[in-house]
Design a protein around this motif. Structure first.
Motif, PDB file in Angstrom:
ATOM      1  N   LEU A   1       0.806  -1.216   0.000  1.00  0.00           N
ATOM      2  CA  LEU A   1       0.000   0.000   0.000  1.00  0.00           C
ATOM      3  C   LEU A   1       0.838   1.265   0.000  1.00  0.00           C
ATOM      4  CD1 LEU A   1      -2.786  -0.992   2.578  1.00  0.00           C
ATOM      5  CD2 LEU A   1      -2.891  -1.034   0.064  1.00  0.00           C
ATOM      6  N   LEU A   2       2.151   1.172   0.246  1.00  0.00           N
ATOM      7  CA  LEU A   2       2.994   2.362   0.352  1.00  0.00           C
ATOM      8  C   LEU A   2       3.024   3.195  -0.915  1.00  0.00           C
ATOM      9  CD1 LEU A   2       6.022   1.113   2.490  1.00  0.00           C
ATOM     10  CD2 LEU A   2       4.134   2.634   3.179  1.00  0.00           C
ATOM     11  N   PRO A   3       3.113   2.602  -2.137  1.00  0.00           N
ATOM     12  CA  PRO A   3       3.108   3.460  -3.323  1.00  0.00           C
ATOM     13  C   PRO A   3       1.840   4.261  -3.445  1.00  0.00           C
ATOM     14  CG  PRO A   3       3.947   1.282  -3.857  1.00  0.00           C
ATOM     15  CD  PRO A   3       3.368   1.189  -2.482  1.00  0.00           C
ATOM     16  N   LEU A   4       0.720   3.742  -2.916  1.00  0.00           N
ATOM     17  CA  LEU A   4      -0.538   4.482  -3.024  1.00  0.00           C
ATOM     18  C   LEU A   4      -0.589   5.677  -2.098  1.00  0.00           C
ATOM     19  CD1 LEU A   4      -3.017   1.447  -3.124  1.00  0.00           C
ATOM     20  CD2 LEU A   4      -2.050   2.742  -5.046  1.00  0.00           C
ATOM     21  N   LEU A   5       0.254   5.667  -1.124  1.00  0.00           N
ATOM     22  CA  LEU A   5       0.246   6.766  -0.159  1.00  0.00           C
ATOM     23  C   LEU A   5       1.075   7.946  -0.608  1.00  0.00           C
ATOM     24  CD1 LEU A   5       0.589   4.637   3.102  1.00  0.00           C
ATOM     25  CD2 LEU A   5      -1.494   5.585   2.086  1.00  0.00           C
ATOM     26  N   GLY A   6       1.687   7.867  -1.784  1.00  0.00           N
ATOM     27  CA  GLY A   6       2.486   8.996  -2.289  1.00  0.00           C
ATOM     28  C   GLY A   6       3.951   8.837  -1.980  1.00  0.00           C
ATOM     29  N   PRO A   7       4.839   9.661  -2.605  1.00  0.00           N
ATOM     30  CA  PRO A   7       6.296   9.544  -2.399  1.00  0.00           C
ATOM     31  C   PRO A   7       6.715   9.991  -1.024  1.00  0.00           C
ATOM     32  CG  PRO A   7       5.791  11.471  -3.714  1.00  0.00           C
ATOM     33  CD  PRO A   7       4.493  10.740  -3.529  1.00  0.00           C
ATOM     34  N   THR A   8       7.678   9.292  -0.498  1.00  0.00           N
ATOM     35  CA  THR A   8       8.276   9.704   0.769  1.00  0.00           C
ATOM     36  C   THR A   8       9.196  10.870   0.522  1.00  0.00           C
ATOM     37  OG1 THR A   8      10.128   8.221   0.488  1.00  0.00           O
ATOM     38  CG2 THR A   8       8.185   7.316   1.573  1.00  0.00           C
ATOM     39  N   PRO A   9       9.584  11.614   1.573  1.00  0.00           N
ATOM     40  CA  PRO A   9      10.492  12.749   1.369  1.00  0.00           C
ATOM     41  C   PRO A   9      11.785  12.379   0.659  1.00  0.00           C
ATOM     42  CG  PRO A   9       9.544  12.828   3.559  1.00  0.00           C
ATOM     43  CD  PRO A   9       9.093  11.533   2.956  1.00  0.00           C
ATOM     44  N   ALA A  10      12.337  11.184   0.917  1.00  0.00           N
ATOM     45  CA  ALA A  10      13.587  10.792   0.263  1.00  0.00           C
ATOM     46  C   ALA A  10      13.371  10.590  -1.214  1.00  0.00           C
ATOM     47  CB  ALA A  10      14.161   9.529   0.914  1.00  0.00           C
ATOM     48  N   LEU A  11      12.256   9.977  -1.613  1.00  0.00           N
ATOM     49  CA  LEU A  11      11.985   9.740  -3.020  1.00  0.00           C
ATOM     50  C   LEU A  11      11.706  11.031  -3.758  1.00  0.00           C
ATOM     51  CD1 LEU A  11       9.709   6.559  -2.755  1.00  0.00           C
ATOM     52  CD2 LEU A  11      12.114   6.680  -3.400  1.00  0.00           C
ATOM     53  N   ALA A  12      11.219  12.028  -3.059  1.00  0.00           N
ATOM     54  CA  ALA A  12      10.916  13.306  -3.715  1.00  0.00           C
ATOM     55  C   ALA A  12      12.167  14.030  -4.166  1.00  0.00           C
ATOM     56  CB  ALA A  12      10.109  14.188  -2.772  1.00  0.00           C
ATOM     57  N   GLN A  13      13.384  13.651  -3.695  1.00  0.00           N
ATOM     58  CA  GLN A  13      14.630  14.319  -4.054  1.00  0.00           C
ATOM     59  C   GLN A  13      15.339  13.658  -5.220  1.00  0.00           C
ATOM     60  OE1 GLN A  13      16.978  14.504  -0.523  1.00  0.00           O
ATOM     61  NE2 GLN A  13      15.532  15.799   0.601  1.00  0.00           N
ATOM     62  N   ASP A  14      14.722  12.717  -5.911  1.00  0.00           N
ATOM     63  CA  ASP A  14      15.359  12.095  -7.076  1.00  0.00           C
ATOM     64  C   ASP A  14      15.627  13.121  -8.159  1.00  0.00           C
ATOM     65  OD1 ASP A  14      15.280   9.741  -5.803  1.00  0.00           O
ATOM     66  OD2 ASP A  14      13.528   8.948  -6.887  1.00  0.00           O
ATOM     67  N   VAL A  15      16.752  12.937  -8.969  1.00  0.00           N
ATOM     68  CA  VAL A  15      17.119  13.866 -10.040  1.00  0.00           C
ATOM     69  C   VAL A  15      16.134  13.733 -11.186  1.00  0.00           C
ATOM     70  CG1 VAL A  15      18.917  14.524 -11.683  1.00  0.00           C
ATOM     71  CG2 VAL A  15      19.533  13.718  -9.390  1.00  0.00           C
ATOM     72  N   PRO A  16      15.571  14.824 -11.682  1.00  0.00           N
ATOM     73  CA  PRO A  16      14.635  14.746 -12.812  1.00  0.00           C
ATOM     74  C   PRO A  16      15.320  14.125 -14.027  1.00  0.00           C
ATOM     75  CG  PRO A  16      14.581  16.910 -11.795  1.00  0.00           C
ATOM     76  CD  PRO A  16      15.736  16.183 -11.199  1.00  0.00           C
ATOM     77  N   PRO A  17      14.571  13.427 -14.869  1.00  0.00           N
ATOM     78  CA  PRO A  17      15.191  12.753 -16.021  1.00  0.00           C
ATOM     79  C   PRO A  17      15.789  13.707 -17.034  1.00  0.00           C
ATOM     80  CG  PRO A  17      12.794  12.667 -16.133  1.00  0.00           C
ATOM     81  CD  PRO A  17      13.132  13.168 -14.759  1.00  0.00           C
ATOM     82  N   ASP A  18      15.296  14.970 -17.085  1.00  0.00           N
ATOM     83  CA  ASP A  18      15.829  15.923 -18.063  1.00  0.00           C
ATOM     84  C   ASP A  18      16.945  16.790 -17.512  1.00  0.00           C
ATOM     85  OD1 ASP A  18      14.245  17.188 -16.259  1.00  0.00           O
ATOM     86  OD2 ASP A  18      13.267  18.519 -17.733  1.00  0.00           O
ATOM     87  N   ALA A  19      17.460  16.523 -16.330  1.00  0.00           N
ATOM     88  CA  ALA A  19      18.547  17.325 -15.743  1.00  0.00           C
ATOM     89  C   ALA A  19      19.844  17.054 -16.496  1.00  0.00           C
ATOM     90  CB  ALA A  19      18.721  16.978 -14.265  1.00  0.00           C
ATOM     91  N   PRO A  20      20.731  18.088 -16.659  1.00  0.00           N
ATOM     92  CA  PRO A  20      22.011  17.897 -17.365  1.00  0.00           C
ATOM     93  C   PRO A  20      22.928  16.944 -16.630  1.00  0.00           C
ATOM     94  CG  PRO A  20      21.938  20.049 -16.308  1.00  0.00           C
ATOM     95  CD  PRO A  20      20.552  19.476 -16.186  1.00  0.00           C
ATOM     96  N   ARG A  21      23.548  16.080 -17.370  1.00  0.00           N
ATOM     97  CA  ARG A  21      24.467  15.113 -16.788  1.00  0.00           C
ATOM     98  C   ARG A  21      25.887  15.673 -16.778  1.00  0.00           C
ATOM     99  NH1 ARG A  21      21.077  11.707 -14.249  1.00  0.00           N
ATOM    100  NH2 ARG A  21      19.317  11.176 -15.631  1.00  0.00           N
ATOM    101  N   PRO A  22      26.713  15.387 -15.773  1.00  0.00           N
ATOM    102  CA  PRO A  22      28.106  15.863 -15.761  1.00  0.00           C
ATOM    103  C   PRO A  22      28.909  15.284 -16.914  1.00  0.00           C
ATOM    104  CG  PRO A  22      27.741  14.248 -14.020  1.00  0.00           C
ATOM    105  CD  PRO A  22      26.391  14.571 -14.593  1.00  0.00           C
ATOM    106  N   GLY A  23      29.713  16.134 -17.574  1.00  0.00           N
ATOM    107  CA  GLY A  23      30.526  15.700 -18.705  1.00  0.00           C
ATOM    108  C   GLY A  23      31.747  14.927 -18.255  1.00  0.00           C
ATOM    109  N   PRO A  24      32.491  14.377 -19.207  1.00  0.00           N
ATOM    110  CA  PRO A  24      33.699  13.624 -18.849  1.00  0.00           C
ATOM    111  C   PRO A  24      34.765  14.546 -18.279  1.00  0.00           C
ATOM    112  CG  PRO A  24      33.531  13.921 -21.222  1.00  0.00           C
ATOM    113  CD  PRO A  24      32.235  14.401 -20.647  1.00  0.00           C
ATOM    114  N   ALA A  25      35.569  14.010 -17.414  1.00  0.00           N
ATOM    115  CA  ALA A  25      36.611  14.804 -16.778  1.00  0.00           C
ATOM    116  C   ALA A  25      37.617  15.291 -17.814  1.00  0.00           C
ATOM    117  CB  ALA A  25      37.313  13.974 -15.704  1.00  0.00           C
ATOM    118  N   ALA A  26      38.101  16.547 -17.632  1.00  0.00           N
ATOM    119  CA  ALA A  26      39.079  17.133 -18.544  1.00  0.00           C
ATOM    120  C   ALA A  26      40.492  16.909 -18.022  1.00  0.00           C
ATOM    121  CB  ALA A  26      38.812  18.619 -18.712  1.00  0.00           C
TER     122      ALA A  26
END
Length: 250
Positions: free
Chosen positions: A24-49
């Protein structure tokens, strides 16, 4: 009869959430920890120079365009006044001849009068001497004038070719361009070996120097100047250096 204190609604909500089945936990909505996940469209870090610092050089060759003749007038007499008078007359004749020739820069320096009584104390002698520098762009005309001045009693102590300031600046710019090309070639070669490519150039510094080729010239007595001296203008090297810090990326 024992009276119980009411339980706060917030505490009851937390207890109910803890007792709920895992399904039943997924039906109760995201927990505070899950709410901090990185959005899928966020820029990814480039390769090290990788930072690379290297240097390069560039050299251009050119014939000098300015000749300097160094002469001196010297006279020895029984007294200082006579020696000085002869030297002053020679210097005055030299300056007049240089002005008449035109296109020459004249500088007088190194005037001194010295008593010499080491050889014959009973008959002391005085020596006066002054140096004159003549500089011009027309080397042939200046050498012709030097021959005539030697015939009048002056001695030649040096002939030096050099680059004028305008010509030196022009050649320095060319040498700097060659140095920068050398830096870029070296950076590209290093990137290729490392399996990377040049991403950007972070900083560049430039330096230059002129390498004149010395022309030995011994002092000539006036009596030995039957014809104008020769002074072939040999090429001079103008070298520039460049140091750069570049960033390499895969």
């Amino acid at each position: 009869m024992t009276r119980r204190s009411p339980v706060p609604h917030a505490v009851l909500a937390v207890l109910a959430l803890a007792a709920a089945p895992a399904t039943l936990l997924p039906l109760l909505g995201p927990t505070p920890a899950l709410a901090q996940d990185v959005p899928p469209d966020a820029p990814r870090p480039g390769p090290a120079a990788t930072e690379l610092t290297l240097s390069g050089t560039g050299t251009v060759h050119a014939a000098p365009d300015r000749l300097t003749a160094t002469l001196f007038a010297e006279s020895t007499a029984a007294n200082a006044a006579t020696a000085q008078g002869k030297v002053n007359a020679l210097v005055r004749q030299t300056l007049d001849a240089a002005n008449a020739a035109g296109g020459l820069t004249t500088v007088t320096e190194g005037y001194f009068v010295q008593r010499d009584d080491t050889a014959r104390p009973q008959s002391s002698q005085w020596t006066a001497r002054q140096t004159i520098r003549l500089t011009g762009a027309d080397g042939a005309a200046l050498l012709d004038l030097v021959g005539k001045l030697q015939a009048r009693g002056l001695a030649l102590s040096g002939l030096d070719w050099s680059l004028s300031s305008d010509r030196r600046q022009e050649l320095t710019s060319q040498a700097e361009a060659e140095a920068l090309k050398d830096v870029r070639r070296r950076a590209d070669a290093a990137a290729t070996v490392l399996g990377m490519k040049v991403a950007t150039i972070r900083s560049v510094s430039l330096g230059d120097r002129t390498m004149p080729r010395p022309m030995p010239m011994m002092a000539m007595a006036a009596r030995a100047a039957a014809f104008p001296p020769s002074a072939p203008a040999e090429e001079q090297d103008v070298t520039a250096s460049a140091t750069a810090t570049v960033l390499l990326r895969p």
